[in-house]
Write an enzyme that holds these catalytic residues in place. Structure first.
Site, PDB file in Angstrom:
ATOM      1  N   GLN A 277      -7.507   0.885  -7.115  1.00 54.28           N
ATOM      2  CA  GLN A 277      -6.666   0.465  -8.219  1.00 54.28           C
ATOM      3  C   GLN A 277      -7.171   1.028  -9.551  1.00 54.28           C
ATOM      4  OE1 GLN A 277      -5.843  -3.685  -8.090  1.00 54.28           O
ATOM      5  NE2 GLN A 277      -4.462  -3.671  -9.824  1.00 54.28           N
TER       6      GLN A 277
ATOM      7  N   ASN B  74      -7.575  22.226 -42.768  1.00 52.46           N
ATOM      8  CA  ASN B  74      -8.254  21.879 -41.523  1.00 52.46           C
ATOM      9  C   ASN B  74      -7.299  21.979 -40.341  1.00 52.46           C
ATOM     10  OD1 ASN B  74     -10.527  21.136 -43.086  1.00 52.46           O
ATOM     11  ND2 ASN B  74      -9.640  19.113 -43.429  1.00 52.46           N
TER      12      ASN B  74
ATOM     13  N   ASN C 165       0.821  -1.216   0.000  1.00 58.67           N
ATOM     14  CA  ASN C 165       0.000   0.000   0.000  1.00 58.67           C
ATOM     15  C   ASN C 165       0.852   1.261   0.000  1.00 58.67           C
ATOM     16  OD1 ASN C 165      -2.022  -1.847   0.206  1.00 58.67           O
ATOM     17  ND2 ASN C 165      -2.944  -1.017   2.067  1.00 58.67           N
TER      18      ASN C 165
ATOM     19  N   SER D 294      -7.734  17.597 -47.379  1.00 58.10           N
ATOM     20  CA  SER D 294      -8.846  16.697 -47.656  1.00 58.10           C
ATOM     21  C   SER D 294      -8.477  15.792 -48.822  1.00 58.10           C
ATOM     22  CB  SER D 294     -10.102  17.501 -47.999  1.00 58.10           C
ATOM     23  OG  SER D 294     -11.098  16.666 -48.562  1.00 58.10           O
TER      24      SER D 294
ATOM     25  N   LYS E 165      -5.495   4.466 -10.985  1.00 63.30           N
ATOM     26  CA  LYS E 165      -4.116   4.610 -11.473  1.00 63.30           C
ATOM     27  C   LYS E 165      -4.072   4.900 -12.973  1.00 63.30           C
ATOM     28  CE  LYS E 165      -0.895   1.720  -9.974  1.00 63.30           C
ATOM     29  NZ  LYS E 165      -0.025   0.506  -9.904  1.00 63.30           N
TER      30      LYS E 165
ATOM     31  N   LYS F  42      -9.198  22.616 -49.026  1.00 64.42           N
ATOM     32  CA  LYS F  42      -9.415  22.574 -47.575  1.00 64.42           C
ATOM     33  C   LYS F  42      -8.115  22.706 -46.788  1.00 64.42           C
ATOM     34  CE  LYS F  42     -12.531  21.871 -45.394  1.00 64.42           C
ATOM     35  NZ  LYS F  42     -13.103  20.562 -45.058  1.00 64.42           N
TER      36      LYS F  42
ATOM     37  N   THR G 113     -19.654  37.733 -27.757  1.00 66.62           N
ATOM     38  CA  THR G 113     -20.452  37.092 -26.705  1.00 66.62           C
ATOM     39  C   THR G 113     -21.561  36.317 -27.404  1.00 66.62           C
ATOM     40  OG1 THR G 113     -21.964  38.964 -26.470  1.00 66.62           O
ATOM     41  CG2 THR G 113     -19.995  38.964 -25.062  1.00 66.62           C
ATOM     42  N   HIS G 114     -21.956  35.192 -26.829  1.00 68.60           N
ATOM     43  CA  HIS G 114     -22.994  34.340 -27.434  1.00 68.60           C
ATOM     44  C   HIS G 114     -22.647  33.955 -28.870  1.00 68.60           C
ATOM     45  CE1 HIS G 114     -25.502  35.370 -23.974  1.00 68.60           C
ATOM     46  NE2 HIS G 114     -25.203  36.643 -24.210  1.00 68.60           N
TER      47      HIS G 114
END
Length: 694
Positions: free
Chosen positions: A673, A636, A459, A628, A676, A634, A504-505
């Site tokens: 256990q 990405n 332990n 792509s 971990k 494209k 915002t939003h």
């Protein structure tokens, strides 16, 4: 004084034969070959980049070659250029060889986990051996650089006409003079380079910068960032300049250039370099090896090998090992679904509790999860460190003799070296690293292997191992978060006058600036270091000696001694609290990391929004993006999508640990256990995210 025709050929043949002998010999013959080819083995100097630097004597040089040959099976020494010449700025006849080592990276090297794949090592540039790039994305492109386009770099059978070499050297010297006159300029007229460079010059830059082609792209992707971000550039000359035919090679030691880092170059924050590697005036040192090929009246190819980052205090090897630890399972690892697991010796694992029954894998697998893999691949060094401290303490209180302690330390060191090479395995039947260590020592050195367990339980052994790992991860991530904040803060003033809309939003709200936006994340990353400091303060307590959670009666363990040996600030004094803190402290660590992870996720979302075609406030080089298979237009930003997703995965791993410990009573429970694996995975996600951004 020029060297004779025969002198040049003999020198090149000597180096070529030396290469062939080192390539084909076995490891045990390396020292013999070095002694055979070196004029004076005692005074021989082998100069290399970090972590070797300067090795004196063939015995020291062998410590470079032997591990290299052990790690790279069937290694080939592939030379692309081999020339010789008289040093025009000093004395002596010198030979230049440039190319790659190539071999199967089968055994760990310099702390880097073997890939078991074919890898190339560019001379003096070891980062390419990793199978990954530990640096931020480069402005150029990194790949296995080719030799000369004309395939005429190996001058073995004859020497090029002397006048050709003189013409090449004069052209390179003129270029250096032109560049030196521009050292304090932040702009550069391309016509200056056109005096000596071919219009289609191919420049093969160091790892982290990458290669590019044409004068315009060289200036855009290297020269201008280099000059803008590294100020006060000073040229200190070369130690050697040689030329033969259309080729020239220049290098300096211990430095070619010095400069002051303003911040931003190669993703580094500004500031002073490492004290042992800086000039007396606090400037950064740069070592460079340059190889050139002339075509007609202009230079057409340049291979540039730079040794810089360690001088700035950045250890790329250490960063890679600590962040990624890319240890992959070996093919020999036990994996069959229905195998029978041999009954281990007493105390070796869960099967021992079955009193000799032959237990099938499905039972041990249910009980053990992936502990044996996690211990063997990630946590074993921390267990070894704790075991060495425990043994030292046992000798101090009279449980072990001095001879027994020496034997245990020797055995633990052996295990560490085997683990670094990938030769120490924790098997399913052993269940975990604790048992694997104890079995190795007992089988090789006898009963002393069992005595190391005196006064401790599995332990507190496991708790100490995880505690040490946790603190290392917290300190690593704290440093990365601090570096990230510093890098962002350094650029805020550059963008304070660059307008952009605030949102915002997800809708446009008020005008703001790019500097304000970037500064908001810089302050957040800076605040995250305070949370990480708090977590470090909580976890920095020594649980070793608490045993199964009730201490050890009748044995006066010196827990303060092991705390000192392991670097803990204090002892976690209440043994029951030690057990209670398991899982809970891991949760504390992840909570502290979560602010940086949340910020990274939100930063990733902003980057995706601000780089899309509809906004296009920001743009990054093409090596940040993917394409792509059907839509060639494209670009990405997958990097940021994965970064955003990892924030959610990190949160789920943290919640997994928290939900596991909620409702548990005091004392040890096997439920713990389950924490971990989730903890190690979460730390890896956090470190990778912070490392990529930093």
């Amino acid at each position: 004084m020029s060297s004779s025709h025969d002198d040049l050929l003999s020198a090149k043949r000597l180096v070529w034969d030396f290469h062939e002998k080192l390539e084909t010999c076995c490891v045990s013959e390396v020292q013999k070959i070095l002694d055979e080819y070196v004029l004076d083995p005692a005074t021989y100097v082998f100069r290399c980049v970090h972590p070797f630097r300067e090795l004196r004597g063939t015995s020291a040089a062998a410590q470079f070659w032997k591990p290299l040959k052990q790690s790279f099976q069937r290694m080939q020494w592939r030379s692309d250029i081999l020339i010789a010449g008289q040093n025009s700025v000093g004395s002596g006849l010198w030979v230049l060889s440039m190319g790659h080592f190539m071999g199967l990276f089968d055994t760990d090297w310099l702390g880097l986990r073997a890939t078991r794949q074919l890898q190339t090592l560019r001379y003096a540039e070891f980062s390419e051996a990793l199978g990954m790039n530990p640096l931020p994305p480069s402005t150029g492109v990194n790949f296995c650089y080719p030799g000369p386009r004309t395939h005429d770099g190996l001058h073995l059978k004859d020497n090029a006409p002397e006048k050709e070499g003189l013409q090449t050297q004069a052209l390179v010297d003129r270029m250096i003079d032109d560049l030196s006159q521009q050292n304090h300029s932040f702009t550069f007229d391309p016509s200056i380079l056109r005096r000596s460079w071919h219009e289609n010059m191919t420049w093969y830059g160091p790892a982290g910068i990458g290669a590019t082609s044409s004068i315009e792209r060289y200036q855009e992707q290297h020269q201008l960032p280099f000059r803008a971000q590294l100020a006060d550039k000073r040229f200190h000359g070369h130690q050697v300049r040689i030329a033969e035919g259309n080729y020239a090679a220049y290098f300096g030691w211990p430095m070619n250039l010095t400069n002051t880092n303003q911040g931003g170059f190669l993703g580094l924050p500004g500031g002073k370099p490492d004290a042992p590697m800086q000039e007396s005036d606090g400037q950064n040192c740069i070592l460079v090896v340059d190889v050139y090929r002339r075509e007609g009246e202009k230079l057409a190819e340049n291979w540039d090998l730079l040794h810089y980052l360690k001088h700035q205090g950045v250890d790329v090897l250490e960063r890679t090992v600590r962040i990624l630890n890319p240890k992959r399972p070996r093919p020999s690892e036990e994996s069959e679904e229905n195998e029978k697991v041999p009954v281990p010796k007493k105390g070796a694992g869960a099967c021992a509790e079955l009193k000799g029954l032959d237990c099938p894998t499905y039972l041990t697998g249910f009980e053990m999860f992936s502990d044996f893999r996690l211990d063997g691949e990630v946590l074993l060094p921390f267990d070894l460190k704790a075991s060495a401290a425990h043994a030292t303490m046992l000798q101090k209180i009279g449980v072990l003799t001095k001879e027994e302690l020496d034997t245990l330390k020797k055995a633990l060191k052996e295990i560490e070296e085997l683990w670094k090479k990938g030769d120490f395995k924790v098997t399913r039947s052993q269940e975990d690293g604790h048992t694997a260590i104890e079995q190795y020592i007992t089988e090789k050195y006898g009963e002393v292997g069992k005595k190391i367990h005196t006064g401790r339980s599995r332990n507190d052994q496991s708790m100490t191992m995880i505690r040490l790992y946790s603190l290392e991860q917290l300190r690593l991530i704290r440093q990365l978060a601090s570096d990230l904040a510093t890098a962002a803060e350094a650029r805020v003033s550059d963008f304070n006058a660059v307008a952009m809309p605030g949102y915002t939003h997800m809708q446009r709200a008020m005008p703001t600036t790019v500097g304000t936006w970037l500064g908001s994340f810089a302050q957040g990353w800076r605040d995250s270091t305070k949370m990480l400091d708090g977590a470090i303060g909580v976890l920095d307590q020594n649980p070793l000696g608490s045993a199964a959670g009730f201490g050890i009666n009748g044995l006066a363990l010196d827990r303060a001694e092991t705390a000192k040996l392991l670097g803990f600030q204090t002892v976690q004094s209440n043994p029951m609290y030690c057990g209670l803190s398991r899982g809970m402290f891991e949760n504390v660590a992840l909570q502290a990391m979560s602010l940086a992870m949340v910020l990274s996720s939100r930063f990733a979302t902003d980057m995706m929004m601000f780089t899309q075609q509809e906004t296009l406030f920001l743009a990054l080089p093409d090596n940040f993006v993917t394409g792509s298979s059907i839509m060639p237009q494209k670009k990405n930003y997958d990097l940021f999508e994965i970064m955003r997703a990892n924030g959610k995965v990190f949160g789920s791993l943290q919640m997994q640990i928290q939900e596991t410990i909620v409702g548990l009573g005091s004392g040890y429970h096997r439920d713990l256990q389950c924490t971990k694996k989730a903890f190690v995975e979460a730390c890896n996600l956090e470190a990778i995210a912070a490392g990529l951004e930093a």
